[in-house]
Design an enzyme around this catalytic site. Structure first.
Site, PDB file in Angstrom:
ATOM      1  N   CYS A  83      -2.273  -9.098  -2.428  1.00  0.00           N
ATOM      2  CA  CYS A  83      -2.042  -9.025  -0.979  1.00  0.00           C
ATOM      3  C   CYS A  83      -1.597 -10.379  -0.426  1.00  0.00           C
ATOM      4  CB  CYS A  83      -3.275  -8.520  -0.243  1.00  0.00           C
ATOM      5  SG  CYS A  83      -4.799  -9.432  -0.556  1.00  0.00           S
ATOM      6  N   HIS A 194      -9.002  -8.604   2.418  1.00  0.00           N
ATOM      7  CA  HIS A 194      -7.578  -8.286   2.368  1.00  0.00           C
ATOM      8  C   HIS A 194      -6.803  -9.329   3.167  1.00  0.00           C
ATOM      9  CE1 HIS A 194      -4.155  -5.769   1.623  1.00  0.00           C
ATOM     10  NE2 HIS A 194      -3.932  -5.531   2.896  1.00  0.00           N
ATOM     11  N   ASP A 212       0.274  -4.047   7.119  1.00  0.00           N
ATOM     12  CA  ASP A 212      -0.502  -4.002   5.878  1.00  0.00           C
ATOM     13  C   ASP A 212       0.416  -3.950   4.658  1.00  0.00           C
ATOM     14  OD1 ASP A 212      -2.348  -3.466   3.838  1.00  0.00           O
ATOM     15  OD2 ASP A 212      -3.624  -2.326   5.197  1.00  0.00           O
TER      16      ASP A 212
END
Length: 257
Positions: A83, A194, A212
């Protein structure tokens, strides 16, 4: 965002509809999601950007200078722990940053392979990232191997009012980006820590837009600023410090004597 860019963005949203606009903007990264995931249901309090409410929030937001550049360079993380890598690729490409080890045919565009250099590996080896991801501090040091300026903010050290002020300034200004490190479960999503870019801030509704990079799991969402602030204040067990966010911009050239 320059005025013409904001007009274009609003026309695209109104004319195409946000779903079509996003599919065009995100291209293969939007459509070609990894086989090892699936889109999960959003909990109450989270608003998908592709919903009518999400579209309206984007249209009426006054701090959305980063939306077009980030969507133009959107990538889905290719590894469950990437991520931070995927988010860095988006921001560096939006800033027009490149590196000497990028193949000539890709010059001017980084991906989740060519972003790694001897300098980034000196911060943390890419194989270790693939297993455990990046802490906020490691992410900052990783990005600082490139010609960018990085400001680091830990959630535990930042008041809610200050966070709102930074959102309004950074997301309303071109060539200035925010990567946020937060605990998913704190905002009603699945799994742990995250990292993703923030793209817009709606001051009146006190909502912020997260693009995202785990597109196989969740769509871009609007979340309350307070909820995200609380999610940044949680402790990262790897670093022992709270999560937080980074503000990234191009490094100013040194003045000549």
């Amino acid at each position: 965002m320059f005025k013409g860019g904001e007009i274009i963005l609003n026309l695209l949203i109104k004319g195409l509809g946000i779903s079509t606009f996003l599919m065009l903007g995100l291209g293969r990264s939007w459509l070609g999601t990894p086989a090892w995931g699936q889109t999960l249901t959003l909990e109450a309090g989270l608003t998908s950007l592709t919903s009518r409410t999400g579209e309206s929030l984007l249209e009426t937001s006054q701090a959305k200078a980063d939306v077009l550049p980030l969507m133009s360079h959107f990538v889905t993380q290719i590894n469950p722990a990437y991520c931070g890598v995927a988010s860095s690729v988006m921001v560096l490409n939006a800033l027009g940053v490149t590196t000497a080890n990028t193949p000539a045919w890709q010059r001017g565009y980084l991906n989740q392979d060519t972003i790694f250099t001897p300098q980034t590996n000196a911060v943390i080896d890419r194989h270790l990232i693939a297993h455990q991801g990046l802490t906020l501090s490691q992410l900052a040091e990783f990005l600082q191997t490139y010609p960018v300026t990085v400001e680091r903010y830990y959630g535990s050290d930042l008041g809610l009012a200050e966070f709102r002020q930074i959102l309004g300034i950074s997301l309303g200004k071109a060539n200035q980006y925010i990567l946020v490190n937060y605990l998913r479960s704190s905002i009603g999503q699945e799994t742990g820590g995250h990292i993703s870019p923030l793209a817009a801030y709606h001051a009146e509704q006190d909502q912020v837009l997260i693009l995202d990079v785990a597109r196989y799991k969740y769509p871009p969402i609007w979340v309350s600023v307070q909820a995200l602030w609380q999610a940044m204040g949680t402790i990262d067990p790897v670093s022992g410090k709270s999560r937080g966010f980074l503000v990234i911009r191009n490094r100013e050239p040194k003045a000549k004597n």
